[in-house]
Motif scaffolding. Structure first.
Motif, short mmCIF file in Angstrom:
data_model
loop_
_atom_site.label_atom_id
_atom_site.label_comp_id
_atom_site.label_asym_id
_atom_site.label_seq_id
_atom_site.Cartn_x
_atom_site.Cartn_y
_atom_site.Cartn_z
N CYS A 244 -4.57 -10.01 -0.21
CA CYS A 244 -3.60 -8.92 -0.43
C CYS A 244 -2.47 -9.01 0.59
N CYS A 245 -2.78 -8.79 1.86
CA CYS A 245 -1.76 -8.82 2.92
C CYS A 245 -2.00 -10.03 3.83
N HIS B 69 0.82 -1.21 0.00
CA HIS B 69 0.00 0.00 0.00
C HIS B 69 0.85 1.27 0.00
N CYS C 30 -3.04 -4.44 5.13
CA CYS C 30 -4.51 -4.50 5.18
C CYS C 30 -4.95 -5.85 5.74
#
Ligand SMILES: [Zn+2]
Length: 323
Positions: free
Chosen positions: A119-120, A108, A114
């Motif tokens: 994503c994370c 990010h 996140c």
């Protein structure tokens, strides 16, 4: 009398000093010969107090205590009934991921992580965990795993590693280069035994010939059995490339198009039905969570688990921000 007393004292001193000296020399040599990988850091007196920037789904970025954040990550990313040493290994991998994001800016750009697992890293607060039927004992077990490993991160050549992990490998992990095109010396295929009882160890998916073509976005002529051509495999027994209807697809492309659990799969055709059996769940690079649990059940501690899945890395204690 005085001389005899002095001699006795001298003998006592020599009796203590000489073995002490020999021991010191032995320790010195032992320290020198110790392998560098996963060496125990010096005993610490300073308390570890790290923080992390968490990007919540509503877009708010909040600074949180690292270990409080990690408790929520481990609760969300690994079943609490897993062995404690597997939970510890998970905590170290997740801490390394969060620290790396903090140091490099992460996905990010602002150093935050996140809570989206695609994503994370996933996150579930202890309150949410209890609401969904989890127990306080589970939370305590996970919290202990996080606190027992507080500050620990994995490095390679002094840099925080890409501490990627996934659910289940199906027996063997994958080379990072086969999935992402980038090679990392500590993210190479390795055996991951004992996962047979894992959820999604293997799964069969069936397609009609029409649904198969639709998923690939192609119109193929002839019988489905004739569509399948040459297959090449990766080091981790995944599909590297597969020819379908004369077109060469990568295993990663096929996994996405066909909605498969992993790139380790076989395709067969029976009565014009396309049958795909996948092994494992996830990208299969780095630490297998079910494999970690199997290793822990067989007696490995979190250090051994981490050095198996991230070979050549060093476990270090990160003492403070910027450390
Ligand atoms: Zn993210």
């Amino acid at each position: 009398m005085k001389k005899a007393w002095q001699e006795t004292l001298y003998a006592i001193w020599m009796g203590m000093a000489v073995p002490g000296l020999i021991l010191a020399i032995l320790v010195m040599f032992w320290e020198k010969d110790k392998p560098e990988s996963n060496t125990e850091p010096e005993t610490l007196t300073a308390p570890v107090s790290l923080s992390v920037l968490v990007l919540w789904p509503d877009g708010v970025v909040e600074q949180m205590d690292m270990d409080a954040y990690l408790t929520g990550v481990v609760l969300a990313e690994m079943p609490a009934f897993f062995e404690s040493e597997a939970l510890k290994a998970q905590a170290v991998a997740a801490r390394t991921y969060a620290r790396k994001a903090s140091v490099t800016g992460g996905k990010h750009g602002d150093g935050s992580v996140c809570t989206d697992y695609t994503c994370c890293q996933a996150y579930q607060s202890p309150e949410e965990y209890l609401e969904k039927g989890g127990t306080r004992d589970d939370i305590q077990k996970v919290r202990s795993a996080v606190l027992d490993t507080t500050g620990y991160v994995l490095t390679y050549n002094g840099e925080l590693i890409e501490a990627v992990y996934f659910s289940c490998s199906g027996g063997k992990t994958e080379d990072a280069v086969a999935v992402w095109g980038t090679d990392y010396p500590y993210l190479r295929s390795t055996d991951s035994p004992g996962e047979e009882n894992a959820a999604h160890y293997s799964e069969t998916k069936r397609f009609t010939s029409e649904a198969f073509q639709e998923a690939l976005g192609v119109a193929l002529a002839g019988e489905p059995a004739q569509w399948l051509g040459e297959v090449t495999y990766t080091a981790g027994d995944g599909v590297d490339t597969m020819e379908i209807g004369g077109v060469k697809y990568s295993g990663v492309e096929l996994r996405a198009a066909l909605g498969l659990r992993s790139t380790a799969f076989t395709i067969t055709v029976q009565d014009n039905e396309i049958r795909i059996v996948t092994y494992g769940y996830g990208h299969r690079v780095g630490m297998s969570q079910y494999g970690a649990d199997a290793m822990a059940a067989a007696g490995s501690d979190f250090r051994q688990i981490l050095s198996h899945y991230y070979p050549g890395t060093v476990l270090e204690k990160c003492l403070q921000e910027g450390g």
